[in-house]
Design a protein around this motif. Structure first.
Motif, mmCIF file in Angstrom:
data_model
loop_
_atom_site.group_PDB
_atom_site.id
_atom_site.type_symbol
_atom_site.label_atom_id
_atom_site.label_comp_id
_atom_site.label_asym_id
_atom_site.label_seq_id
_atom_site.Cartn_x
_atom_site.Cartn_y
_atom_site.Cartn_z
ATOM 1 N N THR A 308 11.987 20.031 1.175
ATOM 2 C CA THR A 308 13.164 20.729 1.900
ATOM 3 C C THR A 308 14.411 20.786 0.824
ATOM 4 O O THR A 308 15.133 21.944 0.868
ATOM 5 N N THR A 309 14.469 19.873 0.373
ATOM 6 C CA THR A 309 15.841 19.789 -0.660
ATOM 7 C C THR A 309 15.768 20.805 -1.846
ATOM 8 O O THR A 309 16.238 21.557 -2.152
ATOM 9 N N PRO A 365 16.656 29.161 5.619
ATOM 10 C CA PRO A 365 16.239 27.839 6.099
ATOM 11 C C PRO A 365 14.908 27.266 5.222
ATOM 12 O O PRO A 365 13.907 28.112 5.216
ATOM 13 N N PRO A 366 14.956 25.731 4.918
ATOM 14 C CA PRO A 366 13.692 25.511 4.248
ATOM 15 C C PRO A 366 12.620 25.227 5.268
ATOM 16 O O PRO A 366 11.319 25.367 4.671
ATOM 17 N N VAL A 367 12.774 25.123 6.627
ATOM 18 C CA VAL A 367 11.757 25.260 7.461
ATOM 19 C C VAL A 367 12.268 26.474 8.441
ATOM 20 O O VAL A 367 13.008 26.310 9.441
ATOM 21 N N PRO A 396 14.604 29.213 13.297
ATOM 22 C CA PRO A 396 15.937 29.097 12.550
ATOM 23 C C PRO A 396 16.265 30.195 11.508
ATOM 24 O O PRO A 396 17.265 30.723 11.293
ATOM 25 N N TYR A 397 15.086 30.873 10.829
ATOM 26 C CA TYR A 397 15.587 31.965 10.074
ATOM 27 C C TYR A 397 15.858 33.065 10.889
ATOM 28 O O TYR A 397 16.731 33.920 10.372
ATOM 29 N N ALA A 398 15.313 33.306 11.991
ATOM 30 C CA ALA A 398 15.802 34.388 12.892
ATOM 31 C C ALA A 398 17.253 34.051 13.408
ATOM 32 O O ALA A 398 18.288 34.977 13.565
ATOM 33 N N MET A 399 17.536 32.850 13.595
ATOM 34 C CA MET A 399 18.790 32.351 14.287
ATOM 35 C C MET A 399 19.783 32.511 13.305
ATOM 36 O O MET A 399 21.017 32.838 13.726
ATOM 37 N N GLY A 400 19.634 32.751 11.936
ATOM 38 C CA GLY A 400 20.718 32.860 11.129
ATOM 39 C C GLY A 400 21.009 34.433 10.740
ATOM 40 O O GLY A 400 21.912 34.778 10.023
ATOM 41 N N LEU A 486 4.258 24.773 4.541
ATOM 42 C CA LEU A 486 4.970 23.994 5.489
ATOM 43 C C LEU A 486 6.436 24.041 5.545
ATOM 44 O O LEU A 486 7.354 23.949 6.442
ATOM 45 N N THR A 487 6.925 24.606 4.142
ATOM 46 C CA THR A 487 8.150 24.771 3.922
ATOM 47 C C THR A 487 8.452 26.109 3.190
ATOM 48 O O THR A 487 7.537 26.639 2.696
#
Length: 502
Positions: A308-309, A365-367, A396-400, A486-487
């Motif tokens: 993720t990081t 987003p990482p996930v 999250p990708y769409a939410m941004g 997965l990420t």
């Protein structure tokens, strides 16, 4: 052999079905958008999904953001449905208000059980709750925070900075995504096990544990992209192809982890007090001796901390390279930060950098998606009906990318959307947080990420160390391709040149 087996099985199952039902086409029941994929009996939207398999995240994002309620049902095949949503009210319902009705579910747990066992990211109910309580206690300690600072600073000054300085001097092209993954892997192994794999050594070695871990992540992720889960399950049963490779990789990872656990147990038996503050030592010293339990939770932690990081930092540095005004503001903030300042002080004071990281993760987003399974029938706040056993995925990708949330300029990388001028005027910024259901990059509700603060500490420390001395210049001019295992990752890596600041 593996490819032939899979192709033959798909052909035998799907071709007869497609020929039989090709003239019995039906539209999806939702009438909210003309972009919704066509659905066929039994096949569902299989044909359209296959067509978009290389950009599934982007494709599903385009659909969900085009619907009035930011939600759409996708008929995968064989009667399997998954609901995608970018609606904050639905996300809050899913992750908090009706939390007990939505779990990881058997689909998710079965897919990852070989790799993650019953670790915190692959468990529900009391198993999850117990691990969460134990992990939460260990994460909320000043000694662990200080240990993280020490580990990150050591890896930064002794490995990352010298490698970048060498690349700048020799004017060589390096894969910065690979470098950041190696950096994160060393860090998280030290924090988790007290073990240093030296994966970011100057020779960039193929360290056995790291390579096995990467293989296990990649092949486990491929199970999710298998349109008919029966295929990978059959391959696992007869031990062929990718499933055979996965079995070998997982065996290497888990055997190595258990060997480290045994060594740590012996080390702790000969000490009167706890000197190490790595997570493994803390878990063992608190009375948790079961090797499988410890292995599951530590492997889950490595997975979360490694990918993720590094993913977030990779996309951050790409965006920074194309926005000189943002880079200048971050550099100004970095120069105002003492080189001897603690990571905790940076956390408080580097407001613009913090906003830039949040803005980067909004876009990349990482996930990108995460799904839950309904334990019982339900109705989401927007009226979407959920049947027992159905999966619901927040996106999250769409939410941004929702215009009514982020504005018409949502596609722009603009850190100031997270900032406002501090009270009393002046030049100082004040950070304006978004609620976790509008911005669920670290999840939300009872399962919100325990390592959130640790991740920000690490990312800010890396950004400070790199930006203060170097410019990261991408070799390619085109936007990298965002792909998700997965990420999220950059397809083909992130080739860059490093330039030293004068």
């Amino acid at each position: 052999m593996d490819l032939t087996f899979s192709t033959t099985l798909i052909f035998c199952i799907l071709v007869p079905l497609s020929l039989f039902f090709i003239f019995t086409r039906s539209e999806t029941t939702s009438k909210t958008s003309t972009k919704l994929p066509k659905s066929y009996p039994i096949l569902g939207s299989f044909l359209t999904i296959v067509k978009n398999k290389d950009r599934f995240v982007q494709w599903s994002s385009e659909i969900v953001t085009s619907t009035p309620n930011l939600t759409f049902p996708l008929h995968r095949n064989l009667g399997r449905w998954i609901i995608f949503t970018a609606n904050p009210a639905n996300v809050q319902h899913l992750l908090k208000e009706n939390f007990h009705n939505y779990e990881k579910g058997e689909f998710f747990k079965t897919t990852l059980r070989d790799f993650l066992g019953n670790g915190i990211f692959n468990s529900d109910g009391q198993t999850w709750k117990f691990q969460r309580q134990v992990a939460s206690h260990e994460f909320n300690t000043k000694s662990l925070r200080k240990f993280v600072e020490t580990v990150v600073d050591s890896e930064l000054s002794q490995r990352l900075i010298p490698i970048l300085r060498k690349a700048a001097k020799e004017e060589t092209v390096i894969d910065f995504q690979d470098i950041l993954q190696r950096f994160a892997f060393d860090n998280v192994c030290k924090i988790a096990f007290g073990y240093d794999p030296r994966y970011l050594s100057p020779s960039l070695p193929k360290e056995k544990f790291a390579v096995a871990f990467e293989t296990a992540v990649k092949l486990s992720s491929e199970r999710f992209s298998s349109f008919i889960p029966l295929i990978w399950k059959i391959k696992k049963t007869i031990n062929v192809g990718s499933e055979k490779q996965l079995k070998i990789a997982i065996s290497e990872v888990r055997n190595f982890a258990k060997e480290l656990i045994r060594e740590k147990k012996q080390e702790l038996e000969h000490k009167s007090s706890l000197e190490s503050v790595d997570l493994l030592s803390r878990f063992l010293s608190s009375g948790h001796k079961d090797e499988d339990f410890i292995t599951d939770i530590v492997i889950s932690f490595i997975l979360a901390g490694r990918d993720t990081t590094s993913a977030a930092l990779t996309w951050f540095f790409w965006l920074l390279s194309d926005h000189a005004e943002v880079e200048s503001e971050i550099l100004r903030e970095v120069k105002e930060t003492s080189e001897t300042a603690s990571a905790y002080d940076e956390m408080k004071d580097m407001v613009y950098t913090h906003a830039s990281i949040c803005e980067s993760m909004r876009l990349y987003p990482p996930v990108p998606t995460d799904s839950k399974e309904a334990l019982g029938d339900d109705v989401l706040p927007d009226g979407t009906v959920v049947k027992k056993g159905m999966r619901v995925a927040y996106h999250p990708y769409a939410m941004g990318r929702v215009e009514k949330v982020w504005g018409r300029d949502w596609a722009e990388f603009r850190p100031t959307r997270w900032l406002e001028r501090a009270e009393g005027g002046g030049e100082k910024w004040s950070f304006v947080n978004r609620d976790t259901f509008t911005y669920p990059v670290f999840q939300a509700g009872p399962r919100i990420c325990l390592g959130k603060e640790m991740a920000f500490l690490q990312m800010k420390r890396v950004i400070t160390g790199v930006v203060r001395q170097f410019r990261v210049v991408p070799v390619a001019e085109a936007e990298p391709t965002y792909v998700a295992d997965l990420t999220a990752k950059m397809k083909g890596g992130f080739p860059v040149r490093i330039e030293e600041r004068k």
